[in-house]
Design a protein around this motif. Sequence first.
Motif, PDB file in Angstrom:
ATOM      1  N   ILE A  61       7.260  -7.091 -49.901  1.00 27.46           N
ATOM      2  CA  ILE A  61       7.987  -6.473 -51.022  1.00 27.46           C
ATOM      3  C   ILE A  61       7.161  -6.465 -52.298  1.00 27.46           C
ATOM      4  O   ILE A  61       7.617  -5.973 -53.322  1.00 27.46           O
ATOM      5  CB  ILE A  61       9.306  -7.228 -51.288  1.00 27.46           C
ATOM      6  N   ILE A  69       6.613  -2.820 -53.979  1.00 26.78           N
ATOM      7  CA  ILE A  69       7.691  -1.857 -54.228  1.00 26.78           C
ATOM      8  C   ILE A  69       7.634  -1.400 -55.686  1.00 26.78           C
ATOM      9  O   ILE A  69       7.136  -2.121 -56.555  1.00 26.78           O
ATOM     10  CB  ILE A  69       9.079  -2.464 -53.904  1.00 26.78           C
ATOM     11  N   PRO A  70       8.130  -0.203 -55.985  1.00 29.27           N
ATOM     12  CA  PRO A  70       8.050   0.319 -57.364  1.00 29.27           C
ATOM     13  C   PRO A  70       8.686  -0.590 -58.414  1.00 29.27           C
ATOM     14  O   PRO A  70       8.223  -0.640 -59.553  1.00 29.27           O
ATOM     15  CB  PRO A  70       8.790   1.659 -57.265  1.00 29.27           C
ATOM     16  N   HIS A  71       9.742  -1.292 -58.067  1.00 28.06           N
ATOM     17  CA  HIS A  71      10.419  -2.146 -59.028  1.00 28.06           C
ATOM     18  C   HIS A  71       9.946  -3.598 -58.943  1.00 28.06           C
ATOM     19  O   HIS A  71      10.664  -4.518 -59.340  1.00 28.06           O
ATOM     20  CB  HIS A  71      11.946  -2.118 -58.803  1.00 28.06           C
ATOM     21  N   ALA A 111      18.919   0.389 -56.192  1.00 29.31           N
ATOM     22  CA  ALA A 111      17.602   1.029 -56.045  1.00 29.31           C
ATOM     23  C   ALA A 111      16.579   0.037 -55.492  1.00 29.31           C
ATOM     24  O   ALA A 111      15.784   0.378 -54.611  1.00 29.31           O
ATOM     25  CB  ALA A 111      17.134   1.588 -57.391  1.00 29.31           C
ATOM     26  N   VAL A 112      16.602  -1.182 -56.009  1.00 28.04           N
ATOM     27  CA  VAL A 112      15.681  -2.199 -55.498  1.00 28.04           C
ATOM     28  C   VAL A 112      15.971  -2.485 -54.020  1.00 28.04           C
ATOM     29  O   VAL A 112      15.056  -2.655 -53.211  1.00 28.04           O
ATOM     30  CB  VAL A 112      15.786  -3.491 -56.327  1.00 28.04           C
ATOM     31  N   ARG A 140      17.163  -0.440 -51.772  1.00 24.48           N
ATOM     32  CA  ARG A 140      16.621   0.654 -50.949  1.00 24.48           C
ATOM     33  C   ARG A 140      15.114   0.498 -50.778  1.00 24.48           C
ATOM     34  O   ARG A 140      14.573   0.730 -49.679  1.00 24.48           O
ATOM     35  CB  ARG A 140      16.964   1.997 -51.591  1.00 24.48           C
ATOM     36  N   GLU A 141      14.430   0.132 -51.850  1.00 24.21           N
ATOM     37  CA  GLU A 141      12.976  -0.047 -51.752  1.00 24.21           C
ATOM     38  C   GLU A 141      12.628  -1.218 -50.836  1.00 24.21           C
ATOM     39  O   GLU A 141      11.665  -1.151 -50.054  1.00 24.21           O
ATOM     40  CB  GLU A 141      12.398  -0.268 -53.149  1.00 24.21           C
ATOM     41  N   GLU A 195      13.076  -0.114 -47.191  1.00 28.65           N
ATOM     42  CA  GLU A 195      11.979   0.737 -46.747  1.00 28.65           C
ATOM     43  C   GLU A 195      10.722  -0.089 -46.506  1.00 28.65           C
ATOM     44  O   GLU A 195       9.995   0.130 -45.523  1.00 28.65           O
ATOM     45  CB  GLU A 195      11.712   1.829 -47.791  1.00 28.65           C
ATOM     46  N   ALA A 196      10.460  -1.070 -47.399  1.00 27.55           N
ATOM     47  CA  ALA A 196       9.262  -1.899 -47.227  1.00 27.55           C
ATOM     48  C   ALA A 196       9.341  -2.727 -45.954  1.00 27.55           C
ATOM     49  O   ALA A 196       8.333  -2.903 -45.248  1.00 27.55           O
ATOM     50  CB  ALA A 196       9.095  -2.814 -48.441  1.00 27.55           C
TER      51      ALA A 196
END
Length: 808
Positions: free
Chosen positions: A81, A84-86, A237-238, A240-241, A244-245
């Motif tokens: 993780i 991840i973008p966030h 949102a976190v 979901r990321e 996916e990770a």
Amino acid sequence: MTQIRLWLRWSWRDLRQRWVLVGAIALVIALGTGTYAGLLGTSAWRQQSNDASFALLNTHDLRVTLPQGGRTAEGRLAGAIAGIPHASDLTGVRERLVVPTQIAGPRGLLVPGELVGTETGPGPAVDGVSVSVGRALAAADEGKPRVIADQAFATKNELPAGAELTISGGRRLEVVGHGQSPEYFLVTGGQGGLPFLSQKSYGVLFGSLLTVQRAIGAPGQVNDLVITLRPGTDRDAVARELREALDTARPSLAATLTTRNDIDSYRVLYEDIHGDARLWRVIALLVLFGAALAALNLTTRIVEAQRREIGIGMALGVPTRMLAVRPLLFGVQVAMLGVGLGLLVGWAVGIPLRAVFVDMLPLPIWRTPLQVGVFAQAAALGFVLPFAAVAWPVWRALRVQPVEAIRVGHLAARGGGFAPLLRRLPVPGPGYRQIPLRNLLRTPRRSALTAIGIAAAITTLVTTVGFLDTFRGTLDRANDELLHAEPDRVSVTLDSFQPLDGEVIRAVRTRPEVAAVDAGLLLPSTARTAGQSVELALEVVPAGARWTPTVVAGSGTGGLVLARKAADDLGLRVGDSLTIEHPQATATGLRTVETTMRVAGLHPNPMRMLAYLDPASARVFGLTGTANILTVQPAGGSGSDAVRRALLGVPHVASAQIARATTDGMRSSLDEYVGILQVAALVTLLLALLIAFNTTSIAVDERSREHATMLAFGLPVRTVLTMTTVETVLVGAVGTLIGVAGGYATLSWMTATTIPSVLPEIGVTATLSAATIAEALALGILTVAVAPLFTLRRLRRMDIPSRLRVME
């Protein structure tokens, strides 16, 4: 000003003339307002205490959990993780190893539990441990066999700091302190164990990650990750990321992603507040309703006693608004006295309630400030209800013609109510035997008000005690289902899936304390239909098993056997299909998949999470030839405790629990809840006694001339007292029967609306035991039967000539 003083002196005289009844009515109002304030004030206490406790220990916002038995290399979950973008919004990240185990200790302690090993290092802790006894773990304890025991578990089992515990596999750990962590403020059974275990029968031990890895022989392994987020971050949102990770990791990580709201203790502690508040509000309003009826009874008769004075005033042309001042002022004073006492009662009720809640819900922080808003609301209700009870009879009295109000004695009678019906009812013996029933039928409105006042108290009592009957009845049904065959069996959970012919299961079978072993599977699953989902503990029952679930509809093979409660919540019947989300074994490890299954049958256990599957239908799990749960039957001469202790030294045995452990744990939790209901039951008992006393005292006052007449004609005091007792018992019996019916109706409504939202996992049916009904009948009838004894002294000292004198 002079007129105001006159009114005050006049109303004060009315209070003094009936000071005993006024005090009783004020105390009834006080019980209503005080109970309302005391019970509803606990909701704010719990809300504030929950918020402070979860914030104190930095409770996780997101959690990643591998399937039972699944583990991965240390650092892999955190590394997956990190990109991840966030990632910059993650304020705390901790890998953990959480495993089921058995715990043996001093004084015969032997219970299932969990080891929670958390990574230490720089940065804020996540799901920290608040230490209350002993000391916290330090850097020097890293990797050492030292742990902190859950505070409630340690307290209830009298486990001191410094005690030595033995866990599965025979390894020993030293308890250096007692503490609390957010996920275990309430214990629900944890992984690898049966649900609904109490904090006495389920232990949690907190240690460093390295300590737990060494204790279970899993170096460099983790199976859990907890994360906190920066305030204001979009948690969805976190999530979901993160999902996916985990899915794109190579090899992929079949993990479950949950949020803070999914923590059992968090959900129950907060949702239970709203359910309890609804129950407390119903109980308090019932008490206030009873108080209002009691006040209505008193004030109605006081106004009617002033009937001639009101009539004279109207005949002299005094405005009706002025005539209303005196009785209304009397009602205001009674209401204010009741509210003032109610504040003291509310404060007094809060003392035992706080003690009960602190013992039942041992949070690290408890905040119990005075709830000014709740007390103000209770005071307003306590004033308005009795004042309205005064205003109604005043309004009725002022609507009569002056000539009718002035009449007294036999001239004031306006009808006999239903008393003429007695002419058709032959009663042997002297005519005065009809007097009690005639009095009730002659004034049906008064009799009805008195009966309803008693009914309100009995309704409250039946509702509160009925909750205990309901839960006990539910537990009895669960117990009957779990123990209908092989009641001495032991449910053994393994820490991973083991081959049926492997060393672990063979070691269990060859123990001299073990007579037989049925090997099966227990898998966490989720049942889904359109818009509905239910968490399941899905057990694969092997062919020829000694214990199988009772099937009350459908068949035990060819699909799922669900609890009737689960089928109702999902809107399913036998033969319907549903989607099951479950783990499935693949060449690269466990993954989560969805499979459509058929509902083959229903079982009667009220615990909806329990579901069963036959081996043929369980092939979709990909775990054929393995087991992670064993049902062990003790050998002759060996009990279940002997089996559990014998298995303590077998590697990979995570827990061994007796079949009744679930219901025993729920029963223990219920016993703690009894303290709260006992406070409410005591209030309703006092309310019933006061209403009975008021009813009898008012009746004796009204019947004083009749009693004097009977005494003048030579009837003994005991006969007069007996007639008074019969009259009050008749009213009490009617009120009690109404109260029992009302209590059951209220209980059924609360069971249908409140319990499903607080305890959705349990199918509860409203139940009243014979003992509760008998207690209600005894309270409602015996109290009013005893109350006339308080008038014996007054009857013996009655001035008969003055009572018989009538001034026209």
